[in-house]
Motif scaffolding. Structure first.
Motif, PDB file in Angstrom:
ATOM      1  N   PRO A   1      21.250 130.718 -57.391  1.00 30.83           N
ATOM      2  CA  PRO A   1      21.342 131.246 -58.761  1.00 30.83           C
ATOM      3  C   PRO A   1      22.795 131.424 -59.186  1.00 30.83           C
ATOM      4  O   PRO A   1      23.686 131.631 -58.353  1.00 30.83           O
ATOM      5  CB  PRO A   1      20.627 132.605 -58.655  1.00 30.83           C
ATOM      6  CG  PRO A   1      19.760 132.501 -57.436  1.00 30.83           C
ATOM      7  CD  PRO A   1      20.499 131.611 -56.491  1.00 30.83           C
ATOM      8  N   GLY A   2      23.027 131.385 -60.492  1.00 27.55           N
ATOM      9  CA  GLY A   2      24.386 131.451 -61.003  1.00 27.55           C
ATOM     10  C   GLY A   2      25.131 132.714 -60.651  1.00 27.55           C
ATOM     11  O   GLY A   2      26.359 132.705 -60.513  1.00 27.55           O
ATOM     12  N   ASP A   3      24.417 133.828 -60.489  1.00 26.64           N
ATOM     13  CA  ASP A   3      25.086 135.093 -60.182  1.00 26.64           C
ATOM     14  C   ASP A   3      25.099 135.404 -58.685  1.00 26.64           C
ATOM     15  O   ASP A   3      25.361 136.530 -58.277  1.00 26.64           O
ATOM     16  CB  ASP A   3      24.438 136.244 -60.952  1.00 26.64           C
ATOM     17  CG  ASP A   3      22.975 136.463 -60.563  1.00 26.64           C
ATOM     18  OD1 ASP A   3      22.420 135.625 -59.804  1.00 26.64           O
ATOM     19  OD2 ASP A   3      22.387 137.455 -61.029  1.00 26.64           O
TER      20      ASP A   3
ATOM     21  N   VAL B   1      32.961 146.986 -50.803  1.00 28.28           N
ATOM     22  CA  VAL B   1      32.230 146.264 -51.847  1.00 28.28           C
ATOM     23  C   VAL B   1      30.913 146.966 -52.149  1.00 28.28           C
ATOM     24  O   VAL B   1      30.152 147.291 -51.239  1.00 28.28           O
ATOM     25  CB  VAL B   1      31.981 144.803 -51.427  1.00 28.28           C
ATOM     26  CG1 VAL B   1      30.984 144.128 -52.360  1.00 28.28           C
ATOM     27  CG2 VAL B   1      33.289 144.030 -51.415  1.00 28.28           C
ATOM     28  N   THR B   2      30.647 147.201 -53.430  1.00 31.50           N
ATOM     29  CA  THR B   2      29.417 147.878 -53.828  1.00 31.50           C
ATOM     30  C   THR B   2      28.363 146.931 -54.386  1.00 31.50           C
ATOM     31  O   THR B   2      27.211 147.318 -54.563  1.00 31.50           O
ATOM     32  CB  THR B   2      29.724 148.944 -54.890  1.00 31.50           C
ATOM     33  OG1 THR B   2      30.359 148.326 -56.017  1.00 31.50           O
ATOM     34  CG2 THR B   2      30.646 150.022 -54.313  1.00 31.50           C
ATOM     35  N   SER B   3      28.743 145.675 -54.672  1.00 30.98           N
ATOM     36  CA  SER B   3      27.766 144.690 -55.145  1.00 30.98           C
ATOM     37  C   SER B   3      28.258 143.289 -54.834  1.00 30.98           C
ATOM     38  O   SER B   3      29.417 142.954 -55.095  1.00 30.98           O
ATOM     39  CB  SER B   3      27.536 144.829 -56.654  1.00 30.98           C
ATOM     40  OG  SER B   3      26.638 143.823 -57.106  1.00 30.98           O
ATOM     41  N   LEU B   4      27.360 142.464 -54.305  1.00 36.25           N
ATOM     42  CA  LEU B   4      27.661 141.053 -54.049  1.00 36.25           C
ATOM     43  C   LEU B   4      27.322 140.174 -55.242  1.00 36.25           C
ATOM     44  O   LEU B   4      27.666 138.992 -55.255  1.00 36.25           O
ATOM     45  CB  LEU B   4      26.885 140.569 -52.823  1.00 36.25           C
ATOM     46  CG  LEU B   4      27.340 141.101 -51.462  1.00 36.25           C
ATOM     47  CD1 LEU B   4      26.362 140.664 -50.376  1.00 36.25           C
ATOM     48  CD2 LEU B   4      28.740 140.619 -51.133  1.00 36.25           C
ATOM     49  N   GLN B   5      26.662 140.735 -56.224  1.00 34.11           N
ATOM     50  CA  GLN B   5      26.211 139.935 -57.364  1.00 34.11           C
ATOM     51  C   GLN B   5      27.393 139.579 -58.259  1.00 34.11           C
ATOM     52  O   GLN B   5      28.019 140.447 -58.867  1.00 34.11           O
ATOM     53  CB  GLN B   5      25.166 140.705 -58.168  1.00 34.11           C
ATOM     54  CG  GLN B   5      24.489 139.871 -59.237  1.00 34.11           C
ATOM     55  CD  GLN B   5      23.267 140.571 -59.801  1.00 34.11           C
ATOM     56  OE1 GLN B   5      22.874 141.624 -59.338  1.00 34.11           O
ATOM     57  NE2 GLN B   5      22.659 139.966 -60.808  1.00 34.11           N
ATOM     58  N   THR B   6      27.702 138.289 -58.356  1.00 30.69           N
ATOM     59  CA  THR B   6      28.818 137.815 -59.165  1.00 30.69           C
ATOM     60  C   THR B   6      28.687 136.315 -59.380  1.00 30.69           C
ATOM     61  O   THR B   6      28.101 135.613 -58.561  1.00 30.69           O
ATOM     62  CB  THR B   6      30.171 138.120 -58.484  1.00 30.69           C
ATOM     63  OG1 THR B   6      31.231 137.588 -59.284  1.00 30.69           O
ATOM     64  CG2 THR B   6      30.252 137.486 -57.105  1.00 30.69           C
ATOM     65  N   THR B   7      29.244 135.858 -60.500  1.00 28.20           N
ATOM     66  CA  THR B   7      29.260 134.421 -60.768  1.00 28.20           C
ATOM     67  C   THR B   7      30.472 133.739 -60.145  1.00 28.20           C
ATOM     68  O   THR B   7      30.547 132.513 -60.120  1.00 28.20           O
ATOM     69  CB  THR B   7      29.269 134.152 -62.283  1.00 28.20           C
ATOM     70  OG1 THR B   7      30.417 134.798 -62.862  1.00 28.20           O
ATOM     71  CG2 THR B   7      28.000 134.694 -62.936  1.00 28.20           C
ATOM     72  N   SER B   8      31.444 134.517 -59.663  1.00 24.10           N
ATOM     73  CA  SER B   8      32.653 133.957 -59.062  1.00 24.10           C
ATOM     74  C   SER B   8      33.078 134.842 -57.906  1.00 24.10           C
ATOM     75  O   SER B   8      33.732 135.871 -58.103  1.00 24.10           O
ATOM     76  CB  SER B   8      33.774 133.848 -60.105  1.00 24.10           C
ATOM     77  OG  SER B   8      34.940 133.294 -59.526  1.00 24.10           O
ATOM     78  N   SER B   9      32.713 134.443 -56.698  1.00 26.40           N
ATOM     79  CA  SER B   9      32.983 135.249 -55.514  1.00 26.40           C
ATOM     80  C   SER B   9      34.392 134.987 -55.001  1.00 26.40           C
ATOM     81  O   SER B   9      34.748 133.862 -54.669  1.00 26.40           O
ATOM     82  CB  SER B   9      31.970 134.926 -54.420  1.00 26.40           C
ATOM     83  OG  SER B   9      32.213 135.705 -53.261  1.00 26.40           O
ATOM     84  N   THR B  10      35.197 136.043 -54.941  1.00 21.76           N
ATOM     85  CA  THR B  10      36.554 135.943 -54.411  1.00 21.76           C
ATOM     86  C   THR B  10      36.876 137.210 -53.620  1.00 21.76           C
ATOM     87  O   THR B  10      36.138 138.198 -53.675  1.00 21.76           O
ATOM     88  CB  THR B  10      37.594 135.799 -55.544  1.00 21.76           C
ATOM     89  OG1 THR B  10      37.480 136.925 -56.429  1.00 21.76           O
ATOM     90  CG2 THR B  10      37.392 134.518 -56.327  1.00 21.76           C
TER      91      THR B  10
ATOM     92  N   ALA C   1      21.146 147.596 -47.452  1.00 16.51           N
ATOM     93  CA  ALA C   1      22.441 148.237 -47.269  1.00 16.51           C
ATOM     94  C   ALA C   1      23.525 147.232 -46.891  1.00 16.51           C
ATOM     95  O   ALA C   1      24.706 147.453 -47.172  1.00 16.51           O
ATOM     96  CB  ALA C   1      22.339 149.320 -46.185  1.00 16.51           C
ATOM     97  N   ALA C   2      23.144 146.115 -46.251  1.00 18.49           N
ATOM     98  CA  ALA C   2      24.105 145.110 -45.820  1.00 18.49           C
ATOM     99  C   ALA C   2      24.484 144.153 -46.934  1.00 18.49           C
ATOM    100  O   ALA C   2      25.563 143.550 -46.904  1.00 18.49           O
ATOM    101  CB  ALA C   2      23.544 144.326 -44.624  1.00 18.49           C
ATOM    102  N   VAL C   3      23.574 143.998 -47.919  1.00 17.70           N
ATOM    103  CA  VAL C   3      23.843 143.103 -49.055  1.00 17.70           C
ATOM    104  C   VAL C   3      23.747 143.924 -50.335  1.00 17.70           C
ATOM    105  O   VAL C   3      22.784 143.807 -51.092  1.00 17.70           O
ATOM    106  CB  VAL C   3      22.870 141.898 -49.070  1.00 17.70           C
ATOM    107  CG1 VAL C   3      23.227 140.910 -47.982  1.00 17.70           C
ATOM    108  CG2 VAL C   3      21.421 142.361 -48.894  1.00 17.70           C
ATOM    109  N   PRO C   4      24.736 144.761 -50.606  1.00 14.34           N
ATOM    110  CA  PRO C   4      24.657 145.720 -51.717  1.00 14.34           C
ATOM    111  C   PRO C   4      24.580 145.046 -53.082  1.00 14.34           C
ATOM    112  O   PRO C   4      25.104 143.964 -53.305  1.00 14.34           O
ATOM    113  CB  PRO C   4      25.962 146.510 -51.574  1.00 14.34           C
ATOM    114  CG  PRO C   4      26.899 145.594 -50.868  1.00 14.34           C
ATOM    115  CD  PRO C   4      26.040 144.821 -49.920  1.00 14.34           C
ATOM    116  N   GLY C   5      23.854 145.727 -53.979  1.00 14.66           N
ATOM    117  CA  GLY C   5      23.788 145.291 -55.363  1.00 14.66           C
ATOM    118  C   GLY C   5      22.778 144.210 -55.651  1.00 14.66           C
ATOM    119  O   GLY C   5      22.736 143.697 -56.774  1.00 14.66           O
TER     120      GLY C   5
END
Length: 397
Positions: free
Chosen positions: A273-275, A317-326, A391-395
């Motif tokens: 998915p895009g996010d 990190v509090t959330s892994l959800q993003t369209t551009s991971s850096t 808890a390991a993959v937040p957000g």
């Protein structure tokens, strides 16, 4: 045409490169029967002076072309040089200069959508005109007559995509894991072409064996390099990679930009998915790091130190959800996949590992999100994965 015949269209994509001139003439020539190709929609942001056969409409930043039923030509000027946008993105991600040009096929032929008749066939070829003294390297291998048939991986249609370079170039070639590899950079720029091929000779065979399917294994991968004014980074595309000439083969933290991008090429058909860009970037960084360790390129001690540093970097990190991971997000994603790989190796049989699970997901063509990963891991572990717990993959829950 007989009733049982399949309607077909052949597209010829032509580009006229001139040193130092970013605005370039381009043409899309369609030869077809029975209106096989009914419409093409292009991003009109960098297109000017569009003319041609059939219906042409420029509206809301898009150019819509309806070619005649028997084919026709669309002509336009396209601006190729382009500054990269975003944080820490100083430099160009496309450039036409006096000595060389580097850009993607999508820059010259920015097709966003097209409409075809049902079950119609579509083929394409690329022609780039340039000065006689300029060499040309594209993601496509020329045939005996020099024609470049467009063969894109997966189900991608026949349009130019991936990195193209032209100019006074120096190229080194090798065959690694049954893949023809080229490394190209402008002459006079410092580029460790043979060193890069050596690093890939150590790491690529393992990655291909673990990740590539019979259908997805590339025949050819082109690595394009250049220095200023290009962006100081790297970007992968189907069958091709751009890397800045100043990027080291292996960084001080034990990671490798070029091996990272090779993983992206091998996982080009991984549908996320895009996010959920943390999946793409985390897998590329972890699997490339693991390949460096398993090939003996870096020591186990250095590998463990790098994982520990990623763990510290991504801990907040509090959330892994993003369209551009850096940065910290990618660091956290690396540790998620490192922990998942450890779980799978301990519980699996016959060499089960993260790479085997990812290859299975590629073969299934399922969209890969955290739920898909959890299900795949559970099939191996017989229980829920601790590495993929909320808890390991937040957000993400």
């Amino acid at each position: 045409m007989p009733q049982s015949a399949v309607a077909a269209a052949h597209l010829r994509f032509e580009l006229d490169l001139r040193p130092g001139e970013s605005s370039t003439a381009a043409r899309i020539i369609v030869r077809q029967d029975s209106a096989a190709l009914r419409e093409i929609v292009l991003d009109g942001a960098r297109l000017q002076k569009a003319t041609g056969d059939g219906e042409i409409v420029l509206k809301q930043g898009q150019l819509r072309w309806v070619p005649p039923a028997t084919g026709g030509t669309l002509r336009y000027q396209v601006t190729l040089s382009h500054s990269r946008q975003g944080k820490n993105a100083a430099g160009n991600d496309a450039w036409v200069g006096e000595q060389f040009a580097v850009f993607r096929g999508e820059d010259a032929f920015p097709i966003r959508a097209w409409r075809r008749s049902k079950d119609s066939g579509l083929t394409g070829e690329l022609l780039v005109r340039r000065p006689d003294q300029w060499s040309l390297v594209t993601p496509y291998l020329p045939d005996a007559l020099g024609r470049m048939a467009i063969r894109n991986p997966g189900k991608r249609l026949a349009r130019p995509i991936g990195w193209i370079t032209a100019g006074d170039l120096g190229t080194r070639r090798d065959t690694i894991a049954d893949i023809e590899i080229t490394v190209t950079a402008p002459r006079g720029e410092r580029m460790e072409r043979v060193g890069m091929l050596g690093l890939l000779r150590w790491t690529l065979p393992q990655l291909v064996q673990q990740l590539a399917t019979a259908e997805s294994r590339p025949r050819y991968i082109s690595i394009v390099a250049a220095g200023s004014p290009l962006w100081l980074g790297a970007l992968s595309a189907p069958n091709s990679i751009f890397v800045h000439t100043d990027r080291p083969l292996i960084s001080e933290n034990g990671t490798s930009t070029i091996v990272h991008e090779m993983v992206h090429v091998l996982l080009a058909d991984l549908d996320t998915p895009g996010d959920q860009d943390w999946i793409d970037e985390g897998l590329a960084e972890y699997l490339s790091l693991r390949a460096l360790k398993d090939s003996g390129t870096i020591s186990a001690v250095r590998y463990e130190a790098t994982i520990a540093e990623f763990r510290r970097w991504g801990s907040a990190v509090t959330s892994l959800q993003t369209t551009s991971s850096t940065g910290p997000v990618t660091a956290r994603a690396v540790t998620v996949f490192a922990d998942l790989d450890t779980e799978l190796r301990k519980a699996g049989r016959n060499g089960q590992s993260l790479a085997v699970v990812i290859k299975g997901l590629l073969e299934s063509t399922r969209r890969v999100d955290v739920a898909t990963l959890r299900l795949a891991a559970r099939r191996v572990l017989g229980r829920h994965s601790l590495a993929l717990a909320p808890a390991a993959v937040p957000g993400l829950d």
